[in-house]
Motif scaffolding. Structure first.
Motif, PDB file in Angstrom:
ATOM      1  N   PRO A 143     101.403 -40.488  25.329  1.00 46.53           N
ATOM      2  CA  PRO A 143     101.527 -41.336  24.138  1.00 46.53           C
ATOM      3  C   PRO A 143     100.197 -41.450  23.386  1.00 46.53           C
ATOM      4  N   HIS A 144     100.295 -41.741  22.114  1.00 42.91           N
ATOM      5  CA  HIS A 144      99.100 -41.980  21.303  1.00 42.91           C
ATOM      6  C   HIS A 144      98.316 -43.123  21.953  1.00 42.91           C
ATOM      7  N   PRO A 145      97.003 -42.950  22.207  1.00 43.20           N
ATOM      8  CA  PRO A 145      96.244 -43.971  22.935  1.00 43.20           C
ATOM      9  C   PRO A 145      96.142 -45.309  22.216  1.00 43.20           C
ATOM     10  N   ILE A 146      96.400 -45.338  20.909  1.00 41.89           N
ATOM     11  CA  ILE A 146      96.320 -46.599  20.168  1.00 41.89           C
ATOM     12  C   ILE A 146      97.711 -47.146  19.853  1.00 41.89           C
ATOM     13  N   THR A 147      98.571 -46.314  19.280  1.00 47.63           N
ATOM     14  CA  THR A 147      99.895 -46.795  18.871  1.00 47.63           C
ATOM     15  C   THR A 147     100.900 -46.805  20.013  1.00 47.63           C
ATOM     16  N   GLY A 148     100.670 -45.979  21.050  1.00 47.70           N
ATOM     17  CA  GLY A 148     101.615 -45.875  22.150  1.00 47.70           C
ATOM     18  C   GLY A 148     102.804 -44.993  21.852  1.00 47.70           C
ATOM     19  N   GLU A 149     102.856 -44.396  20.659  1.00 46.58           N
ATOM     20  CA  GLU A 149     103.988 -43.534  20.298  1.00 46.58           C
ATOM     21  C   GLU A 149     103.881 -42.192  21.022  1.00 46.58           C
ATOM     22  N   LEU A 150     104.973 -41.765  21.606  1.00 44.19           N
ATOM     23  CA  LEU A 150     105.003 -40.478  22.296  1.00 44.19           C
ATOM     24  C   LEU A 150     105.543 -39.418  21.342  1.00 44.19           C
ATOM     25  N   VAL A 151     104.643 -38.551  20.887  1.00 45.10           N
ATOM     26  CA  VAL A 151     105.013 -37.432  20.018  1.00 45.10           C
ATOM     27  C   VAL A 151     104.871 -36.162  20.845  1.00 45.10           C
ATOM     28  N   ALA A 152     105.955 -35.400  20.968  1.00 43.97           N
ATOM     29  CA  ALA A 152     105.944 -34.247  21.873  1.00 43.97           C
ATOM     30  C   ALA A 152     106.988 -33.231  21.437  1.00 43.97           C
ATOM     31  N   PRO A 153     106.876 -31.997  21.925  1.00 49.77           N
ATOM     32  CA  PRO A 153     107.902 -30.996  21.631  1.00 49.77           C
ATOM     33  C   PRO A 153     109.267 -31.413  22.184  1.00 49.77           C
ATOM     34  N   THR A 154     110.305 -30.816  21.626  1.00 48.61           N
ATOM     35  CA  THR A 154     111.667 -31.031  22.093  1.00 48.61           C
ATOM     36  C   THR A 154     112.295 -29.683  22.422  1.00 48.61           C
ATOM     37  N   PRO A 155     113.348 -29.671  23.246  1.00 44.49           N
ATOM     38  CA  PRO A 155     113.993 -28.388  23.573  1.00 44.49           C
ATOM     39  C   PRO A 155     114.670 -27.782  22.355  1.00 44.49           C
ATOM     40  N   VAL A 156     114.745 -26.444  22.346  1.00 54.14           N
ATOM     41  CA  VAL A 156     115.503 -25.753  21.306  1.00 54.14           C
ATOM     42  C   VAL A 156     116.973 -26.122  21.416  1.00 54.14           C
ATOM     43  N   GLY A 157     117.466 -26.182  22.635  1.00 52.37           N
ATOM     44  CA  GLY A 157     118.855 -26.537  22.875  1.00 52.37           C
ATOM     45  C   GLY A 157     119.128 -26.543  24.357  1.00 52.37           C
ATOM     46  N   PRO A 158     120.234 -27.116  24.803  1.00 55.34           N
ATOM     47  CA  PRO A 158     120.557 -27.171  26.232  1.00 55.34           C
ATOM     48  C   PRO A 158     120.617 -25.785  26.862  1.00 55.34           C
ATOM     49  N   GLY A 159     119.812 -25.601  27.909  1.00 58.71           N
ATOM     50  CA  GLY A 159     119.818 -24.332  28.630  1.00 58.71           C
ATOM     51  C   GLY A 159     119.114 -23.190  27.925  1.00 58.71           C
ATOM     52  N   GLU A 160     118.604 -23.419  26.712  1.00 53.31           N
ATOM     53  CA  GLU A 160     117.956 -22.350  25.952  1.00 53.31           C
ATOM     54  C   GLU A 160     116.463 -22.290  26.263  1.00 53.31           C
ATOM     55  N   ASP A 161     115.852 -21.172  25.907  1.00 56.82           N
ATOM     56  CA  ASP A 161     114.428 -20.953  26.119  1.00 56.82           C
ATOM     57  C   ASP A 161     113.679 -21.213  24.823  1.00 56.82           C
ATOM     58  N   GLY A 162     112.672 -22.085  24.882  1.00 51.43           N
ATOM     59  CA  GLY A 162     111.872 -22.353  23.702  1.00 51.43           C
ATOM     60  C   GLY A 162     111.765 -23.845  23.412  1.00 51.43           C
ATOM     61  N   ILE A 163     110.801 -24.188  22.555  1.00 51.08           N
ATOM     62  CA  ILE A 163     110.576 -25.578  22.192  1.00 51.08           C
ATOM     63  C   ILE A 163     110.398 -25.695  20.683  1.00 51.08           C
ATOM     64  N   VAL A 164     110.607 -26.909  20.177  1.00 50.67           N
ATOM     65  CA  VAL A 164     110.345 -27.229  18.781  1.00 50.67           C
ATOM     66  C   VAL A 164     109.143 -28.152  18.747  1.00 50.67           C
ATOM     67  N   ARG A 165     108.096 -27.736  18.050  1.00 48.58           N
ATOM     68  CA  ARG A 165     106.861 -28.520  17.993  1.00 48.58           C
ATOM     69  C   ARG A 165     106.867 -29.428  16.760  1.00 48.58           C
ATOM     70  N   PRO A 166     106.551 -30.705  16.936  1.00 51.26           N
ATOM     71  CA  PRO A 166     106.517 -31.617  15.786  1.00 51.26           C
ATOM     72  C   PRO A 166     105.278 -31.388  14.930  1.00 51.26           C
ATOM     73  N   GLU A 167     105.312 -31.914  13.714  1.00 51.05           N
ATOM     74  CA  GLU A 167     104.185 -31.768  12.798  1.00 51.05           C
ATOM     75  C   GLU A 167     103.064 -32.764  13.103  1.00 51.05           C
ATOM     76  N   ALA A 168     103.415 -33.898  13.690  1.00 48.91           N
ATOM     77  CA  ALA A 168     102.434 -34.964  13.916  1.00 48.91           C
ATOM     78  C   ALA A 168     101.463 -34.601  15.039  1.00 48.91           C
ATOM     79  N   PRO A 169     100.288 -35.240  15.080  1.00 42.05           N
ATOM     80  CA  PRO A 169      99.315 -34.983  16.158  1.00 42.05           C
ATOM     81  C   PRO A 169      99.901 -35.331  17.522  1.00 42.05           C
ATOM     82  N   MET A 170      99.528 -34.538  18.523  1.00 38.03           N
ATOM     83  CA  MET A 170      99.993 -34.747  19.891  1.00 38.03           C
ATOM     84  C   MET A 170      98.792 -34.861  20.819  1.00 38.03           C
ATOM     85  N   PHE A 171      99.029 -35.365  22.028  1.00 35.14           N
ATOM     86  CA  PHE A 171      97.960 -35.558  23.011  1.00 35.14           C
ATOM     87  C   PHE A 171      98.358 -34.888  24.327  1.00 35.14           C
ATOM     88  N   PRO A 172      98.242 -33.540  24.383  1.00 38.85           N
ATOM     89  CA  PRO A 172      98.622 -32.823  25.598  1.00 38.85           C
ATOM     90  C   PRO A 172      97.426 -32.522  26.504  1.00 38.85           C
TER      91      PRO A 172
END
Length: 285
Positions: free
Chosen positions: A65-94
């Motif tokens: 999560p964002h260290p200040i806001t606590g919002e968790l911004v992260a990739p999501t799956p392409v689809g159930p059982g599929e290979d790949g991820i969708v990356r969001p536009e917002a800053p992330m903390f990986p």
């Protein structure tokens, strides 16, 4: 008749495998401390049903999560059982971590694994999150894309690691055969050797003697010796690994199949990419 020498590519062969690459939501189910400098976070959830980690150098990318806001911004799956991820536009903390103790929880029936967070005087987003983590907190895990198993034909495993690489070291110790001799050199202060040895023993179940790295890591490797039956794994601060890499590659001419070096972090650089070249002046392996 002299015994035929086994080629390094055969002696140190490491099985490779690919895994489904996706984003998985997980929740904290337990918080503990396997050794004083570490906080262990147990992560579990239905999304881990096909999570695989079969190699000692595996890394899973955890999104915090964002260290200040606590919002968790992260990739999501392409689809159930599929290979790949969708990356969001917002800053992330990986950050990348070694998955430990992958198992099925007997109470819930869900897959779970542990992550050991090394605590620092000046914690980053990951360490700060771990220090206040509690059951129910959520993260997103991406990867590992694949695994490379430990070599099964080595006579000896030489591990040269700093505290950041100790979780991976435990996996190396666990995943070589019992007949493989294990030697550990810790790039740490003498005061740390006792707890490091206890941590490795507790996590691997093997009695492992830990030695101190005197001088550069190249000096430590030269003192330990690397013969034709030794597999070398070294990981930690990237700049410290440069002399060691030059030693094994150029001075000793050790076959590439016989060693693996990984920069886990770099002094003065936030969120160092462990895939980046260790030696900027000689990026090719």
């Amino acid at each position: 008749m002299p015994e035929q020498q086994i080629p390094a590519a055969d002696r140190f062969a490491r099985e490779r495998m690919r895994h489904r690459f996706t984003a998985r939501e997980v929740a904290v189910t337990a918080v503990s401390s396997p050794a004083e400098p570490f906080i262990r976070i147990t992560l579990s959830g239905p999304d881990l049903h096909d999570f695989v980690s079969d190699g000692p150098a595996d890394h899973a990318r955890l999104f915090f999560p964002h260290p200040i806001t606590g919002e968790l911004v992260a990739p999501t799956p392409v689809g159930p059982g599929e290979d790949g991820i969708v990356r969001p536009e917002a800053p992330m903390f990986p950050r990348d971590f070694t998955p430990l103790n992958l198992r099925t929880d007997p109470e819930t029936g869900l897959r779970a694994f542990d992550v050991d967070f090394l605590q620092h005087p000046d914690p980053g987003p990951a360490s700060a999150w771990a220090a206040s983590a509690k059951p129910g907190d959520r993260l997103v895990v991406v990867g590992p894309r694949g695994s490379v198993r430990a070599p099964q034909g080595a006579d000896r495993l030489l591990l040269i690691v700093d505290p950041s690489a100790l979780p991976s070291a435990t996996r190396w110790i666990n995943e070589v055969p019992e007949r493989t001799e294990v030697e550990v050199i810790a790039d740490a202060s003498p005061a740390d050797l006792e707890w490091i040895e206890a941590y490795l023993r507790e996590q691997s179940g093997r009695e492992v003697t830990v030695g101190e790295a005197f001088g550069t890591l190249a000096d430590a490797a030269a003192d330990a010796g690397i013969d034709e039956g030794t597999y070398l794994f070294a990981a930690g601060e990237a700049s410290r690994l440069i002399p060691l890499r030059r030693l094994v590659k150029y001075e000793y001419g050790i076959p590439r199949a016989q060693y693996a070096l990984s920069g886990y972090w770099k002094r003065g650089m936030a969120n160092f990419d462990h895939h980046a070249p260790i030696d900027p002046e000689d990026p090719e392996d």
